[in-house]
Design an enzyme around this catalytic site. Sequence first.
Site, PDB file in Angstrom:
ATOM      1  N   ASP A  51       0.840  -1.207   0.000  1.00 34.15           N
ATOM      2  CA  ASP A  51       0.000   0.000   0.000  1.00 34.15           C
ATOM      3  C   ASP A  51       0.872   1.253   0.000  1.00 34.15           C
ATOM      4  O   ASP A  51       2.057   1.187   0.306  1.00 34.15           O
ATOM      5  CB  ASP A  51      -1.018  -0.010   1.142  1.00 34.15           C
ATOM      6  N   ASP A  53       1.367   5.516   0.651  1.00 33.69           N
ATOM      7  CA  ASP A  53       0.964   6.715   1.369  1.00 33.69           C
ATOM      8  C   ASP A  53       1.643   7.917   0.728  1.00 33.69           C
ATOM      9  O   ASP A  53       2.809   7.840   0.333  1.00 33.69           O
ATOM     10  CB  ASP A  53       1.396   6.614   2.839  1.00 33.69           C
ATOM     11  N   ASP A 132       6.392   7.571  13.353  1.00 28.97           N
ATOM     12  CA  ASP A 132       6.754   6.696  14.483  1.00 28.97           C
ATOM     13  C   ASP A 132       8.223   6.277  14.456  1.00 28.97           C
ATOM     14  O   ASP A 132       8.951   6.479  15.426  1.00 28.97           O
ATOM     15  CB  ASP A 132       5.802   5.489  14.578  1.00 28.97           C
TER      16      ASP A 132
END
Length: 423
Positions: A51, A53, A132
């Site tokens: 995926d 982003d 993160d």
Amino acid sequence: MKPTIIDRNFDINKLHDSAVNVASRLNDKGFEAYVVGGAIRDLLLGKTPKDFDVATSATPEQVHALFRGSRIVGRRFQIVHVRMGRDIIEVTTFRGHHSDAENSNTAKQGRSGVLLRDNVFGTLEQDAIRRDLTVNALYYDPVEDTIIDYTDGLKDIDAERLTIIGDPETRYREDPVRMLRVLRFQAKLGFSIESNTKKSLTDCAPLLAQIPAARLFDEFLKGFLSGHAKPLAEILLQTPLWQELFPDSAQHIGVKPHYRPMLIAAMGNTDQRIHAGQPVTPAFLLAAILWPAVAQGLELALARGEPPIPAMQSVGQEVILRAIERVAIPKRFSIMMREIWDLQMRMDRRRHRKPLEFAQHKRFRAAYDFLSLRAQAGEDVSAVVDWWTQFQLEHPELESHRHQQQDEPRKRRRRPPRRRPKS
Ligand code: ATP
Ligand code: MG
């Protein structure tokens, strides 16, 4: 702070056109936009990302206005889902630091430091340090064809190391789910964990109690249905986080020597199925995770003289009710878990009566696999497993019956649910 900028050093063919298209289109309209996150990390590691982003200076409304059929989703973080053919690209606006916010409507912090809302917009640099892990904060610039690194993520990619950006304790307090993410990436990538990033995991584990059970179920799925469930379970079981996620499992897993190997074997089994492209259900994994609590509860009930089948049903019910306080298991899965557990009991008792009928139960195969794993782990159920193994060999028609069952469309409910009489 000056970022490190290097020329792209991954195979551009593996980066989906759709992600590059979204970023380029935003650039054309005068916004900054980069491909970021797991996709760039995985590409640098030679893996094929699944995926994509995109991070941009455009606001969610501006992104939404630019792409037909896009949707703004999320509350805690606003994200725009942009559909490009079959792909969905997640576009996020650069986030700033929450304490810079003048307006308390855009950022909100709970008592323990947890971020309840986080929609303060910022610059690329601020966006990088809000992520993160350093390896997740690498940006690909499609215009310059370069990688931008504000957090020494490239060094950590080379060193195969997971490092939280900033002070780990503060970052775990802001969002305790980051602890689970660190361990998920460790299981997936086989990286080591930087020492401070690791040390604070133990101290901060109880913070997970603040996370809504529904989010923990989502995170459970991400971690355990990605083909790395076995290493993840092995890692989690060594930390206090297991206790936070599955207190009942943590409490009982050490009671009998076969509980732990059974759980690990179930995880390995699911990983193999995923790698072979076979269907998997979280219900099977959750049934295995909670099995030590169910088996122990059953043992007590039987010792009290309760009949086995109702005892299994009530113990199963109680274990589920306790489990969903922490991890919100949807009903369709908890029903399946209870069927698998119930059949463990019935497989032993019923096999001499109408075995062919019994073997056509829609959960028979899952229950048989479950029982086999228990036997493999050293539990004294091998004779029952062998009996059913032989039985299935003698009845090859069961296999085609099962395929038919799977192909059948879901039955509609014929009757409206019965109302309970008023008491
Ligand atoms: P995966 O391979 O599982 O998709 P990913 O790194 O892309 O891994 P996502 O959950 O898709 O993970 O998130 C995309 C990016 O958003 C991450 O790489 C990270 O930079 C950032 N991110 C996600 N969750 C958090 C979080 N809880 N706190 C900070 N940053 C986060
Ligand atoms: Mg991702």
